[in-house]
Design a protein around this motif. Structure first.
Motif, PDB file in Angstrom:
ATOM      1  N   ARG A 155       1.101  -1.304  -0.344  1.00  0.00           N
ATOM      2  CA  ARG A 155      -0.054   0.295   0.241  1.00  0.00           C
ATOM      3  C   ARG A 155       0.667   1.335  -0.088  1.00  0.00           C
ATOM      4  N   VAL A 156       2.005   1.326   0.557  1.00  0.00           N
ATOM      5  CA  VAL A 156       2.938   2.522   1.181  1.00  0.00           C
ATOM      6  C   VAL A 156       2.803   3.100  -0.252  1.00  0.00           C
ATOM      7  N   LYS A 157       3.972   1.772  -1.542  1.00  0.00           N
ATOM      8  CA  LYS A 157       4.416   1.341  -2.376  1.00  0.00           C
ATOM      9  C   LYS A 157       3.619   2.253  -3.897  1.00  0.00           C
ATOM     10  N   PHE A 175      -3.443   8.991   3.592  1.00  0.00           N
ATOM     11  CA  PHE A 175      -4.845   8.200   4.207  1.00  0.00           C
ATOM     12  C   PHE A 175      -4.551   6.800   3.564  1.00  0.00           C
ATOM     13  N   LEU A 176      -4.159   6.810   2.582  1.00  0.00           N
ATOM     14  CA  LEU A 176      -4.477   5.530   1.275  1.00  0.00           C
ATOM     15  C   LEU A 176      -3.320   4.359   2.154  1.00  0.00           C
ATOM     16  N   ALA A 177      -1.821   5.252   1.879  1.00  0.00           N
ATOM     17  CA  ALA A 177      -0.304   4.601   2.660  1.00  0.00           C
ATOM     18  C   ALA A 177      -1.098   3.636   4.243  1.00  0.00           C
ATOM     19  N   GLY A 178      -2.124   4.622   4.599  1.00  0.00           N
ATOM     20  CA  GLY A 178      -1.865   3.942   5.929  1.00  0.00           C
ATOM     21  C   GLY A 178      -0.917   4.781   7.357  1.00  0.00           C
ATOM     22  N   ILE A 179      -0.181   5.760   6.794  1.00  0.00           N
ATOM     23  CA  ILE A 179       0.669   6.924   7.775  1.00  0.00           C
ATOM     24  C   ILE A 179       0.194   7.897   7.842  1.00  0.00           C
ATOM     25  N   ASN A 180       1.345   8.908   8.183  1.00  0.00           N
ATOM     26  CA  ASN A 180       1.040  10.483   8.187  1.00  0.00           C
ATOM     27  C   ASN A 180       1.282  10.554   7.031  1.00  0.00           C
ATOM     28  N   ILE A 181       1.494  12.329   6.735  1.00  0.00           N
ATOM     29  CA  ILE A 181       2.289  12.851   5.750  1.00  0.00           C
ATOM     30  C   ILE A 181       3.297  12.700   5.950  1.00  0.00           C
ATOM     31  N   GLU A 182       4.195  13.405   7.066  1.00  0.00           N
ATOM     32  CA  GLU A 182       5.557  13.442   7.115  1.00  0.00           C
ATOM     33  C   GLU A 182       5.779  12.155   6.943  1.00  0.00           C
ATOM     34  N   THR A 183       5.913  10.903   7.321  1.00  0.00           N
ATOM     35  CA  THR A 183       6.371   9.836   6.454  1.00  0.00           C
ATOM     36  C   THR A 183       6.432   9.677   5.459  1.00  0.00           C
ATOM     37  N   LEU A 184       4.868  10.103   4.759  1.00  0.00           N
ATOM     38  CA  LEU A 184       5.028   9.591   3.031  1.00  0.00           C
ATOM     39  C   LEU A 184       6.039  10.438   2.530  1.00  0.00           C
ATOM     40  N   LEU A 185       6.090  12.008   2.734  1.00  0.00           N
ATOM     41  CA  LEU A 185       6.747  12.677   1.968  1.00  0.00           C
ATOM     42  C   LEU A 185       8.294  12.508   1.967  1.00  0.00           C
ATOM     43  N   ASP A 186       8.746  11.741   3.358  1.00  0.00           N
ATOM     44  CA  ASP A 186      10.291  10.822   4.184  1.00  0.00           C
ATOM     45  C   ASP A 186      10.136   9.913   3.171  1.00  0.00           C
ATOM     46  N   LEU A 187       9.189   8.239   2.400  1.00  0.00           N
ATOM     47  CA  LEU A 187       9.617   7.634   2.231  1.00  0.00           C
ATOM     48  C   LEU A 187       9.300   7.896   0.517  1.00  0.00           C
ATOM     49  N   GLN A 188       8.429   9.052   0.236  1.00  0.00           N
ATOM     50  CA  GLN A 188       8.869   9.187  -1.175  1.00  0.00           C
ATOM     51  C   GLN A 188      10.354   9.871  -1.954  1.00  0.00           C
ATOM     52  N   GLU A 189      10.765  10.778  -0.797  1.00  0.00           N
ATOM     53  CA  GLU A 189      12.234  11.140  -0.727  1.00  0.00           C
ATOM     54  C   GLU A 189      13.471  10.157  -0.999  1.00  0.00           C
ATOM     55  N   ALA A 190      12.914   8.886  -0.233  1.00  0.00           N
ATOM     56  CA  ALA A 190      13.801   7.725  -0.680  1.00  0.00           C
ATOM     57  C   ALA A 190      14.331   7.466  -1.603  1.00  0.00           C
TER      58      ALA A 190
END
Length: 190
Positions: A155-157, A175-190
């Motif tokens: 789901r995160v990917k 919301f779709l990833a089930g995580i907060n926005i900050e975490t999603l931004l960090d993962l997106q940049e990784a």
């Protein structure tokens, strides 16, 4: 069974007209696959009350499923109003366009715009991304799913992919990833 234009108005149910309307939208872009078709019809039925009355969606192996929508699609194919191409790609035929032109008053311009938007949204997604969006947004329809666990594992990917396609907001992607926005931004940049 092929129908003539003399009796087409009597032979088309409102659900069949909805399917033809969907297929005609966005310059007649085909609907690619059964998952895309069922989920487009599901989104439409959730927005347009009268379509919801006709579709009868239930939880199924791949989320929301409407047997009557599938039967209506098969009937449209048998009447040569829709063509099923390889891989369950559905395309409106010239006869389908002509038939729809006889029945144009079923939807308001706002409803037609929504149908076009749902089609555009779904056509930009893979089947797994479609299922993630539907499963996260409508969890009541996951109880019979055979892919729910697999979809949730990625789901995160898939959420990042959906966001990068520009079809959902950052907030919706989180919301779709089930995580907060900050975490999603960090993962997106990784």
């Amino acid at each position: 069974m092929r129908i003539s234009s003399d009796n087409i108005e009597e032979d088309l149910s409102p659900l069949s007209i909805t399917i033809l309307e969907l297929l005609k939208m966005n310059e007649e872009e085909p609907v690619k696959g059964k998952v895309a078709f069922q989920k487009e019809m599901f989104l439409i039925s959730n927005y347009v009350d009268k379509v919801n009355e006709w579709t009868e969606f239930v939880p199924h192996y791949l989320g929301p499923y409407s047997e009557i929508s599938e039967v209506s699609m098969d009937n449209l194919i048998s009447m040569n109003l829709v063509e099923k191409e390889e891989g369950y790609t559905y395309k409106i035929t010239p006869s389908g366009i002509k038939a729809l032109d006889l029945k144009q008053n079923l939807f308001s311009s706002e409803e037609k715009e929504a149908i076009a938007d749902f089609k555009k949204f779904i056509s930009n997604l893979t089947d797994d991304e479609i299922l993630l969006f539907i499963y996260a947004s409508h969890p009541d329809f996951t109880i019979e799913s055979i892919k729910y666990r697999a979809i949730m594992r990625t789901r995160v990917k898939d959420s990042i992919s959906i966001y990068k396609k520009g079809v959902v907001s950052l907030e919706k992607a989180a919301f779709l990833a089930g995580i907060n926005i900050e975490t999603l931004l960090d993962l997106q940049e990784a």
